[in-house]
Motif scaffolding. Structure first.
Motif: not given
Length: 190
Positions: A71-72, A124-125, A144-154, A187-188
């Motif tokens: 989406d980003v 900045c994300g 690689k860990d699916p529980s973490f979401t990718a950061m947007g544009w930095l 929470f992370n």
């Protein structure tokens, strides 16, 4: 009839090229449809094929053939289409990009997946600073860990220098992430 047709065409263009605030609100299939509509509308506007516009859009957004756009990435594609619509002279192949010097040693972050100049103002994300049009921005690879979401544009600082020359906010962000990454609550990931 001409006024009605012109009003209809204007309505199609407004839906095809949403405002930056509306772009951020889009997601999923609605975002995919907006990109497709924008590509077709811009191709009609410049008199070329939608396939050619889409190909140049992907190259300008610097999305590799092996990367599935998220989406980003699609929001960035809409920002690029909006820039092209406002100034059709910017519709050209992307030029070569000078990469900044990365820090050496322990202060070095992983190499970004993509870097490019911003087409419109974004935040900045990670740190929330403004990235003005023309400034450097980029994205890291998917975690690689699916529980973490990718950061947007930095911003350029978060991409390259936040470990070597940290600001107060960078230190607070690291403490925050270490605290929640080490806790059992998870929470992370959110």
């Amino acid at each position: 009839m001409n006024q009605q047709q012109a009003a209809l065409d204007l309505d199609v263009f407004e839906r095809a090229f949403p405002d930056p605030e509306q772009i951020l609100a889009l997601g999923g299939s609605a975002l995919r449809a907006a990109v497709d509509t924008g590509v077709v509308a811009f191709a009609t506007m410049v008199g070329t094929s939608a396939q050619r516009v889409h190909s140049r859009l992907v190259r300008t957004a610097r999305i590799s053939k092996t990367t599935v756009p998220d989406d980003v990435d699609r929001q960035e594609m809409l920002r690029i289409l909006r820039t092209w619509r406002l100034d059709p002279s910017t519709y050209r192949p992307p030029g070569a990009l000078r990469r900044p010097q990365r820090p050496e040693g322990i202060g070095q972050l992983p190499a970004p997946r993509v870097i490019k100049p911003a087409h419109l103002h974004v935040d900045c994300g990670l740190c929330g600073d403004a990235v003005k049009a023309g400034d450097l921005m980029g994205r890291f690879r998917q975690p690689k860990d699916p529980s973490f979401t990718a950061m947007g544009w930095l911003c350029g600082h978060c991409l390259y220098a936040r470990r070597e020359t940290p600001r107060r906010r960078d230190i607070i962000l690291r403490i925050y992430h270490h605290l929640f990454a080490g806790s059992a609550t998870g929470f992370n990931a959110y």
